[in-house]
Write a protein that holds these residues in place. Structure first.
Motif, PDB file in Angstrom:
ATOM      1  N   THR A  61       0.818  -1.442  -0.116  1.00 52.45           N
ATOM      2  CA  THR A  61       0.046  -0.018   0.024  1.00 52.45           C
ATOM      3  C   THR A  61       0.868   1.286   0.057  1.00 52.45           C
ATOM      4  O   THR A  61       0.613   2.148  -0.700  1.00 52.45           O
ATOM      5  CB  THR A  61      -1.102  -0.074   1.369  1.00 52.45           C
ATOM      6  N   GLN A  62       1.970   1.310   0.916  1.00 56.06           N
ATOM      7  CA  GLN A  62       2.807   2.363   0.744  1.00 56.06           C
ATOM      8  C   GLN A  62       3.611   2.703  -0.437  1.00 56.06           C
ATOM      9  O   GLN A  62       3.739   3.679  -0.946  1.00 56.06           O
ATOM     10  CB  GLN A  62       3.768   2.336   2.099  1.00 56.06           C
ATOM     11  N   ALA A  63       4.159   1.360  -1.193  1.00 54.60           N
ATOM     12  CA  ALA A  63       4.637   1.614  -2.149  1.00 54.60           C
ATOM     13  C   ALA A  63       3.895   2.232  -3.368  1.00 54.60           C
ATOM     14  O   ALA A  63       4.294   2.827  -4.370  1.00 54.60           O
ATOM     15  CB  ALA A  63       5.290   0.261  -2.627  1.00 54.60           C
ATOM     16  N   ALA A  64       2.520   1.796  -3.451  1.00 53.03           N
ATOM     17  CA  ALA A  64       1.571   1.937  -4.307  1.00 53.03           C
ATOM     18  C   ALA A  64       1.178   3.403  -4.220  1.00 53.03           C
ATOM     19  O   ALA A  64       1.392   4.245  -5.073  1.00 53.03           O
ATOM     20  CB  ALA A  64       0.393   1.309  -4.340  1.00 53.03           C
ATOM     21  N   ALA A  65       1.031   3.875  -3.095  1.00 52.45           N
ATOM     22  CA  ALA A  65       0.813   5.197  -2.664  1.00 52.45           C
ATOM     23  C   ALA A  65       2.065   6.196  -3.337  1.00 52.45           C
ATOM     24  O   ALA A  65       1.777   7.350  -3.801  1.00 52.45           O
ATOM     25  CB  ALA A  65       0.479   5.735  -1.552  1.00 52.45           C
ATOM     26  N   ALA A  66       3.165   5.704  -2.734  1.00 57.91           N
ATOM     27  CA  ALA A  66       4.428   6.565  -3.223  1.00 57.91           C
ATOM     28  C   ALA A  66       4.519   6.596  -5.067  1.00 57.91           C
ATOM     29  O   ALA A  66       4.823   7.723  -5.389  1.00 57.91           O
ATOM     30  CB  ALA A  66       5.440   6.114  -2.821  1.00 57.91           C
ATOM     31  N   ALA A  67       4.304   5.508  -5.329  1.00 59.01           N
ATOM     32  CA  ALA A  67       4.432   5.402  -6.863  1.00 59.01           C
ATOM     33  C   ALA A  67       3.326   6.276  -7.584  1.00 59.01           C
ATOM     34  O   ALA A  67       3.557   7.000  -8.580  1.00 59.01           O
ATOM     35  CB  ALA A  67       3.979   3.918  -7.216  1.00 59.01           C
ATOM     36  N   MET A  68       2.143   6.216  -7.106  1.00 58.52           N
ATOM     37  CA  MET A  68       1.115   7.026  -7.724  1.00 58.52           C
ATOM     38  C   MET A  68       1.484   8.866  -7.277  1.00 58.52           C
ATOM     39  O   MET A  68       1.134   9.613  -8.448  1.00 58.52           O
ATOM     40  CB  MET A  68      -0.390   7.112  -6.994  1.00 58.52           C
ATOM     41  N   VAL A  69       2.205   9.012  -6.293  1.00 59.17           N
ATOM     42  CA  VAL A  69       2.430  10.439  -6.289  1.00 59.17           C
ATOM     43  C   VAL A  69       3.429  10.722  -7.078  1.00 59.17           C
ATOM     44  O   VAL A  69       3.581  11.917  -7.794  1.00 59.17           O
ATOM     45  CB  VAL A  69       2.842  10.710  -4.760  1.00 59.17           C
ATOM     46  N   CYS A  70       4.467   9.729  -7.498  1.00 60.96           N
ATOM     47  CA  CYS A  70       5.549   9.939  -8.300  1.00 60.96           C
ATOM     48  C   CYS A  70       5.018  10.083  -9.575  1.00 60.96           C
ATOM     49  O   CYS A  70       5.636  10.964 -10.624  1.00 60.96           O
ATOM     50  CB  CYS A  70       6.635   8.901  -8.222  1.00 60.96           C
ATOM     51  N   LEU A  71       4.024   9.447 -10.092  1.00 60.73           N
ATOM     52  CA  LEU A  71       3.418   9.461 -11.234  1.00 60.73           C
ATOM     53  C   LEU A  71       2.605  10.681 -11.515  1.00 60.73           C
ATOM     54  O   LEU A  71       2.713  11.309 -12.826  1.00 60.73           O
ATOM     55  CB  LEU A  71       2.291   8.214 -11.525  1.00 60.73           C
ATOM     56  N   LEU A  72       2.001  11.330 -10.529  1.00 57.14           N
ATOM     57  CA  LEU A  72       1.432  12.507 -10.574  1.00 57.14           C
ATOM     58  C   LEU A  72       2.468  13.579 -10.920  1.00 57.14           C
ATOM     59  O   LEU A  72       2.095  14.363 -11.985  1.00 57.14           O
ATOM     60  CB  LEU A  72       0.412  12.523  -9.505  1.00 57.14           C
ATOM     61  N   VAL A  73       3.437  13.589 -10.023  1.00 55.47           N
ATOM     62  CA  VAL A  73       4.468  14.559 -10.222  1.00 55.47           C
ATOM     63  C   VAL A  73       5.090  14.531 -11.775  1.00 55.47           C
ATOM     64  O   VAL A  73       5.133  15.414 -12.589  1.00 55.47           O
ATOM     65  CB  VAL A  73       5.371  14.897  -9.202  1.00 55.47           C
ATOM     66  N   PHE A  74       5.724  13.282 -12.140  1.00 53.58           N
ATOM     67  CA  PHE A  74       6.029  13.045 -13.377  1.00 53.58           C
ATOM     68  C   PHE A  74       5.030  13.620 -14.513  1.00 53.58           C
ATOM     69  O   PHE A  74       5.668  14.211 -15.491  1.00 53.58           O
ATOM     70  CB  PHE A  74       6.570  11.408 -13.430  1.00 53.58           C
TER      71      PHE A  74
END
Length: 365
Positions: A61-74
């Protein structure tokens, strides 16, 4: 056309790119989550499996949330950059359109690269500008040539009429006077057309001038006409340095002042001429009392041979090119002219020109 403000195309594309990336990332994470769920029951069967399962779920869950934030910024940053690169040709086309709107038809886009939709649009716009420039140049040459050809016969006719008026027998004196008046108006029209053509072609030398001094010079020239018609002229303002043709700017100011005197009240009319300085521009304003004018009528006053209202007197009637010449001279000096009706009657004309560079020597405050 007035439109309500909205999001720019670049921002819309950026949000679209970021949104698509977020959806793709969410689908990818969902697939991975389904894959993890398939193996979690097996983990739970071993000793301590429940703790391992809880750790895996929390970590995923934490990795998925971090990945979504990175995808949003990117997605936002990358989408903004990509949208800017994609829309760069449109910015060049927009700038060329604005230059053409201000009367500069010589500018070309010359968009580099291989043929695509943007290149085809730019090439079509360049072709249109070339055709318009050629057509306008042809019209200007025709007007200038026709005016030059008319000057000689009109001058000869004027000389003959002067001789006829000086005839002591005074035969057909009334007819001669009428012909003299008509010929004088034809000469004025010819000179106005030549001036208009000269301003349109920007065929003049530029020098440093002060609009406040030009306003005073024009006022002194037309003061006898104003006194004859019972019109009061008030001149005020600051030193307004600009760069341009002294003769043309004097003609511009004289036309505005003459128009303000001619279209005024029958008695006790007023004209105000002021100059001011803005951060990057200098402003000349001429306003007068007179009849009530509608915005629709005012919008057409700068057209050639257009007169707003009937004149109170017929002397100094003009040739209908006064404000057209003002507009042409203003455009030739990279300025803008604005006509607005006064609430109490009359007209306000505002001419805004680029200010002379602040480091120019010879100007003092």
């Amino acid at each position: 056309m007035n439109r309500a403000p909205g999001l720019s195309v670049r921002l819309k594309l950026t949000l679209s790119y970021a949104g698509f990336l977020m959806v793709a990332g969410a689908l990818l994470i969902a697939v991975m989550w389904v894959f993890v769920l398939r193996h979690l029951p097996d983990v739970a069967d071993v000793p301590g499996g429940i703790l391992v399962r809880a750790f895996l779920v929390r970590g995923f869950t934490q990795a998925a949330a971090a990945a979504m934030v990175c995808l949003l910024v990117f997605g936002l940053v990358g989408g903004w950059i990509l949208a800017g690169r994609m829309l760069a040709p449109l910015a060049r086309i927009r700038d060329a359109t604005r230059l053409a709107e201000n009367g500069s038809l010589s500018h070309r886009i010359w968009l580099p690269g291989r043929r695509d939709e943007f290149r085809e649009l730019a090439d079509a716009f360049d072709t249109m500008l070339a055709q318009l420039e050629a057509h306008v140049a042809e019209q200007r040459r025709f007007a200038a040539n026709a005016s030059h050809e008319l000057r000689t016969p009109l001058a000869v006719t004027q000389t003959l009429l002067e001789v006829a008026r000086s005839d002591p027998s005074h035969i057909n004196r009334e007819l001669v006077d009428r012909l003299h008046f008509v010929n004088t108006r034809a000469i004025d029209l010819t000179e106005a057309l030549l001036l208009l053509s000269r301003a349109d072609q920007r065929a003049f030398a530029r020098e440093h001038v002060d609009l406040s001094l030009i306003a005073e010079e024009a006022t002194e020239t037309l003061l006898p006409l104003a006194e004859k018609r019972g019109v009061t002229i008030e001149t005020s303002g600051d030193i307004a340095p600009t760069v341009g043709s002294h003769a043309l700017l004097l003609q511009l100011t004289t036309n505005l002042l003459h128009n303000a005197i001619g279209h005024n009240l029958p008695d006790q009319g007023s004209v105000w001429i002021t100059t001011s300085v803005q951060p990057n521009t200098v402003v000349l304003t001429v306003e007068n009392t007179g009849e009530q004018l509608t915005p629709q009528l005012v919008a057409t006053l700068a057209e050639p041979f257009q007169r707003g209202t009937r004149r109170i007197r017929t002397d100094h009637a003009g040739v209908g090119l006064g404000l057209a010449i003002v507009k042409s001279i203003t455009n030739a000096h990279d300025g803008t002219v604005t006509l607005t009706p006064r609430p109490t009657g009359g007209l306000r004309v505002t001419v805004e020109l680029p200010a002379a560079p602040s480091h120019t020597a010879g100007w003092s405050t």
